[in-house]
Design an enzyme around this catalytic site. Sequence first.
Site, PDB file in Angstrom:
ATOM      1  N   SER A 276       0.856  -1.182   0.000  1.00 14.08           N
ATOM      2  CA  SER A 276       0.000   0.000   0.000  1.00 14.08           C
ATOM      3  C   SER A 276       0.890   1.230   0.000  1.00 14.08           C
ATOM      4  O   SER A 276       1.990   1.204   0.560  1.00 14.08           O
ATOM      5  CB  SER A 276      -0.892   0.012   1.237  1.00 14.08           C
ATOM      6  OG  SER A 276      -1.417   1.300   1.470  1.00 14.08           O
ATOM      7  N   SER A 277       0.407   2.310  -0.607  1.00 14.05           N
ATOM      8  CA  SER A 277       1.222   3.523  -0.661  1.00 14.05           C
ATOM      9  C   SER A 277       1.443   4.143   0.717  1.00 14.05           C
ATOM     10  O   SER A 277       2.305   5.011   0.872  1.00 14.05           O
ATOM     11  CB  SER A 277       0.583   4.560  -1.593  1.00 14.05           C
ATOM     12  OG  SER A 277      -0.725   4.873  -1.177  1.00 14.05           O
TER      13      SER A 277
ATOM     14  N   TYR B 216      -0.845  -0.454  10.108  1.00  7.94           N
ATOM     15  CA  TYR B 216      -1.068  -1.094   8.812  1.00  7.94           C
ATOM     16  C   TYR B 216       0.175  -0.981   7.937  1.00  7.94           C
ATOM     17  O   TYR B 216       0.606  -1.942   7.295  1.00  7.94           O
ATOM     18  CB  TYR B 216      -2.268  -0.443   8.123  1.00  7.94           C
ATOM     19  CG  TYR B 216      -2.601  -0.996   6.762  1.00  7.94           C
ATOM     20  CD1 TYR B 216      -3.179  -2.256   6.630  1.00  7.94           C
ATOM     21  CD2 TYR B 216      -2.368  -0.252   5.607  1.00  7.94           C
ATOM     22  CE1 TYR B 216      -3.501  -2.768   5.380  1.00  7.94           C
ATOM     23  CE2 TYR B 216      -2.685  -0.756   4.346  1.00  7.94           C
ATOM     24  CZ  TYR B 216      -3.258  -2.014   4.244  1.00  7.94           C
ATOM     25  OH  TYR B 216      -3.563  -2.515   3.003  1.00  7.94           O
TER      26      TYR B 216
ATOM     27  N   HIS C 268     -13.031   3.829   2.622  1.00  3.93           N
ATOM     28  CA  HIS C 268     -12.063   4.748   2.022  1.00  3.93           C
ATOM     29  C   HIS C 268     -12.802   5.936   1.410  1.00  3.93           C
ATOM     30  O   HIS C 268     -14.014   5.917   1.232  1.00  3.93           O
ATOM     31  CB  HIS C 268     -11.239   4.031   0.954  1.00  3.93           C
ATOM     32  CG  HIS C 268     -10.227   3.086   1.512  1.00  3.93           C
ATOM     33  ND1 HIS C 268     -10.390   1.716   1.491  1.00  3.93           N
ATOM     34  CD2 HIS C 268      -9.031   3.304   2.112  1.00  3.93           C
ATOM     35  CE1 HIS C 268      -9.342   1.133   2.043  1.00  3.93           C
ATOM     36  NE2 HIS C 268      -8.505   2.072   2.435  1.00  3.93           N
TER      37      HIS C 268
END
Length: 313
Positions: free
Chosen positions: A113-114, A142, A185
Amino acid sequence: MANAPFELKGKSVYVAGHRGMVGAALVRRLAREDVHLVTVDRREVDLCNQAAVFDWFAKTRPQVIFLAAAKVGGIVANDTLRAEFIYDNIAIAANVIQAAHQNGAEKLMFLGSSCIYPKLAPQPLREDSVLTGPLEPTNEPYAIAKIAGIKMAEAYRSQYGSDFISVMPTNLYGPGDNYHPELSHVVAALIRRFHEAKVAGAKSVIVWGTGTPRREFLYVDDMADACVHLMKTYSSAELVNIGTGEDITIAEFARVVAAIVGYGGEIGFDTSRPDGTPRKLLDVSRLAKLGWRATTSLEDGVRRAYEAYLSHT
């Protein structure tokens, strides 16, 4: 160590997390390949359960693994479910990567994930900026779990010659997204909020934060296509960012969503809510050199996502 190009044809391919937005997109994309697709429901094999994972891998022995399973959520979920986010995601990565190694998997792709990048890393975010500064506090658990997965893939490649690779998708949206009012999100949250406001005839909609952070959004089926492309053509310890290379402010994006949903009221901002990282734009030059670029425009992607939302409401 196996080298690219890698032949998928005729292989047993396991998509971990096939019911999630990302995994489901991978399943759709792999339907166009001549592969034997393998999936298993969470109720049958809990990927956080090491014994269950090892037993299933020993029986099934998939040749290719897309590790898309993860406990995911938006900024509120990340900040409130901190223990679950670090434990579950480390357990999933550790169990699946070790099981793949033990059972002779030919290739594995770990999806990160970024948010693994430092909060204030130079923009656009280059793959080599991992671990060069502090993380965004709200999603640090995370991010650390995802960094652990990346480092595991690197370690198994280094020690055992395993053809394990890692990719870093940007913010994803599309069919199968989570529309929970608190834990979703931003794309799904805004689609739901503007739709409900349109139906109710509300005069205004409040968007969390100041609206100034910039975000990059990638349609999930584009992401799946990039993953299949990289599985076939890429073999290296270095990460590969997957994104569009373009970003937009949350305020601008909210107006795009409102227009597509057909909401004509006012848009306000709740500045008491957290903004998160000021900007998260990926440097996608490595991906471009490997021969892939996103093809779905933001407007087309949001339109498709809204259609998918309507079909499930």
